[in-house]
Design a protein around this motif. Structure first.
Motif, short mmCIF file in Angstrom:
data_model
loop_
_atom_site.label_atom_id
_atom_site.label_comp_id
_atom_site.label_asym_id
_atom_site.label_seq_id
_atom_site.Cartn_x
_atom_site.Cartn_y
_atom_site.Cartn_z
N ALA A 144 -8.27 83.27 61.25
CA ALA A 144 -7.96 84.66 61.55
C ALA A 144 -8.67 85.61 60.58
O ALA A 144 -9.06 86.71 60.96
CB ALA A 144 -6.46 84.90 61.52
N GLY A 145 -8.85 85.19 59.33
CA GLY A 145 -9.52 86.03 58.35
C GLY A 145 -10.96 86.31 58.72
O GLY A 145 -11.41 87.47 58.71
N THR A 146 -11.71 85.27 59.06
CA THR A 146 -13.11 85.47 59.44
C THR A 146 -13.23 86.11 60.82
O THR A 146 -14.18 86.85 61.09
CB THR A 146 -13.88 84.13 59.42
OG1 THR A 146 -13.13 83.13 60.13
CG2 THR A 146 -14.13 83.68 57.99
N SER A 147 -12.25 85.85 61.70
CA SER A 147 -12.26 86.51 63.01
C SER A 147 -12.07 88.01 62.84
O SER A 147 -12.74 88.82 63.50
CB SER A 147 -11.17 85.93 63.91
OG SER A 147 -11.43 84.57 64.20
N ALA A 148 -11.15 88.41 61.97
CA ALA A 148 -10.95 89.83 61.69
C ALA A 148 -12.21 90.44 61.08
O ALA A 148 -12.58 91.58 61.38
CB ALA A 148 -9.76 90.02 60.75
#
Length: 482
Positions: free
Chosen positions: A112-116
């Motif tokens: 989720a961090g890299t997707s954000a």
């Protein structure tokens, strides 16, 4: 204009639980855990959660920048305190960002961090974007994740202009490979066998995504100076680097020995750490894994972000306190049923009407400054305490003001999850004072009148009957934070 990272920041809680203390508690049952009992893991305080840590990382990132420039805020976490209340909105309030703002919660996966970050970079073509990722992961006692996990956050400001790292390109792959999961109404992750995860996911899915990202970025493998891949498995990042043609020296420290894996925020924590130590021209590849893989490529520029008052991941890692009380860790994470005493039984129901009407004061920490005499005060009132003028006060943010300690008390009778309850009078530079709760007080250090204090955004109290938590600002000795 160049698109990329304009500024970066991080936050790691001060307490570091010694893993040998976890091992002492559990090796009678599972001797295999003894091998995990080395180093330390970052341990959030009882009044910290993914929201408060995202606020601190964002403050570290933004510094003295004009926050009115931020038009989008993406928060990534898999440990949100609220399921149906926008957590990014709380962060925005605490940062005093304008209401004309797109706020989005991103979750559901360890990437989720890299997707954000990828979503943020797409929107940063038009508007400035703040991306914050934060985790406070709960695990079953005696589970290996209890040893390898950690708490913390990172934040990146994205946009066009004088970037510290130019975005060269990236790609993503969505593959429903279930290495672990946490079902509805479940408190803990269920994990599968490590070797199978390593061989069938890390070593097959990640290389494909990274190679495509390099191709899109027109970067050769031998040009990569820093490779950020979060995995508590010690050899995985090195195996991936070899597979991809990166030099062995390009593999970034996964911080397992000094922090632990910070869930979906760990890719960004490693990226911030890499940016802190990089030189102009360095190519950085960061990947996030979880039901697929995100891969992004950056090139460090000659620009340097303003560092005054900032700590970053490296600075917070240095500011540490050894925690050897494993029972405290269990209590702070609600992993043990404790009799907290009669004083803990007070009903903490929050009036949502009052909460909304006072949100600028309580969450934004906005006081007042008199237009007539210049007196600053907190809270803001209709009457100036100095000249008596009515309705003469303009909004004045207090969160970043320097402060000193005027008086203090250590109360052993009032209930607090971490006794004694420290509180006292704080005097702000330029005017204004507050009777404040204190947090992150080192048990081995003494509070002294006149010492420097800093305000931090924390949980005020929990209403466990209704699942609500109230936030407010607390004072902490300045030597515990930036």
């Amino acid at each position: 204009m160049t698109l990329g990272i304009l500024a970066y920041g991080g936050y790691i809680p001060k307490a570091r639980l010694q893993r040998k203390e976890i091992a002492k508690a559990h090796t009678w049952f599972n001797p295999n855990l003894r091998g995990l009992g080395k180093g330390e893991r970052a341990m959030a305080n009882w009044d910290e959660d993914s929201v408060t840590m995202a606020v601190e990382a964002s403050r570290d990132c933004l510094g003295a920048m004009n926050r009115g420039d931020v038009k989008n805020l993406y928060m990534a976490s898999t440990t949100y305190p609220f399921v149906d209340r926008q957590n990014a909105g709380i962060v925005a309030e605490a940062l005093n960002l304008k209401n004309e703002l797109l706020t989005v919660d991103v979750g559901g996966s360890q990437r989720a961090g890299t997707s954000a970050l990828m979503l943020g970079l797409k929107n940063a073509e038009q508007e400035t974007v703040l991306v914050a990722a934060s985790e406070k992961r709960r695990t079953r006692a005696a589970n290996p994740l209890e040893f390898t996990s950690g708490d913390g956050a990172a934040a990146l400001l994205l946009g066009k202009g004088k970037v510290v790292a130019k975005y060269l390109g990236g790609t993503t792959e969505a593959i429903d490979f279930v290495d672990h999961y946490r079902g509805e109404n479940e408190s803990f992750d269920y994990t599968w066998e490590e070797r199978w995860i390593r061989d069938e996911s890390y070593l097959k899915i990640v290389p494909s995504a990274v190679k495509r990202a390099l191709q899109y970025s027109n970067v050769e493998a031998e040009q990569v100076k820093r490779f950020c891949f979060p995995s508590s498995m010690s050899r995985v990042a090195g195996m991936l680097a070899k597979n991809l043609g990166f030099g062995e020296e390009a593999v970034e420290d996964n911080l397992q020995g000094v922090c632990g894996e910070v869930g979906c925020a760990h890719s960004l924590v490693m990226l911030v750490r890499a940016l802190e130590e990089s030189a102009p021209g360095d190519i950085i590849v960061v990947a996030g894994f979880g039901q697929g893989c995100d891969a992004l490529v950056f090139e460090v520029t000659n620009e340097k972000q303003a560092t005054e008052g900032k700590l970053g991941v490296s600075g917070y890692l240095k500011r540490r306190r050894e925690e050897t009380n494993y029972q405290r860790f269990l209590a702070f994470n609600d992993l043990i049923t404790m009799d907290r005493g009669i004083r803990a039984e007070i009903d903490k129901n929050t009036g949502l009407t009052t909460h909304f009407r006072n949100k600028d004061m309580s969450q934004g920490f906005i006081g007042g400054k008199c237009r007539n005499c210049g007196t600053m005060q907190f809270p803001k009132t209709n009457v100036c305490v100095q000249c008596g003028a009515t309705k003469s006060q303009d909004d004045e943010p207090f969160a970043s003001k320097k402060a000193t300690l005027n008086s203090f008390t250590a109360d052993g009778l009032t209930y607090t999850p971490d006794p004694p309850n420290y509180f006292g009078m704080v005097q702000f530079e330029g005017g204004g004072r507050l009777m404040s709760d204190f947090t992150d007080v080192d048990p081995d250090a003494e509070l002294t009148v006149g010492m420097s204090m800093r305000m931090v955004f924390r949980v005020k109290d929990y209403d466990n009957r209704r699942g609500f938590r109230r936030y407010f600002w607390k004072a902490t000795p300045a030597d515990t934070d930036n």
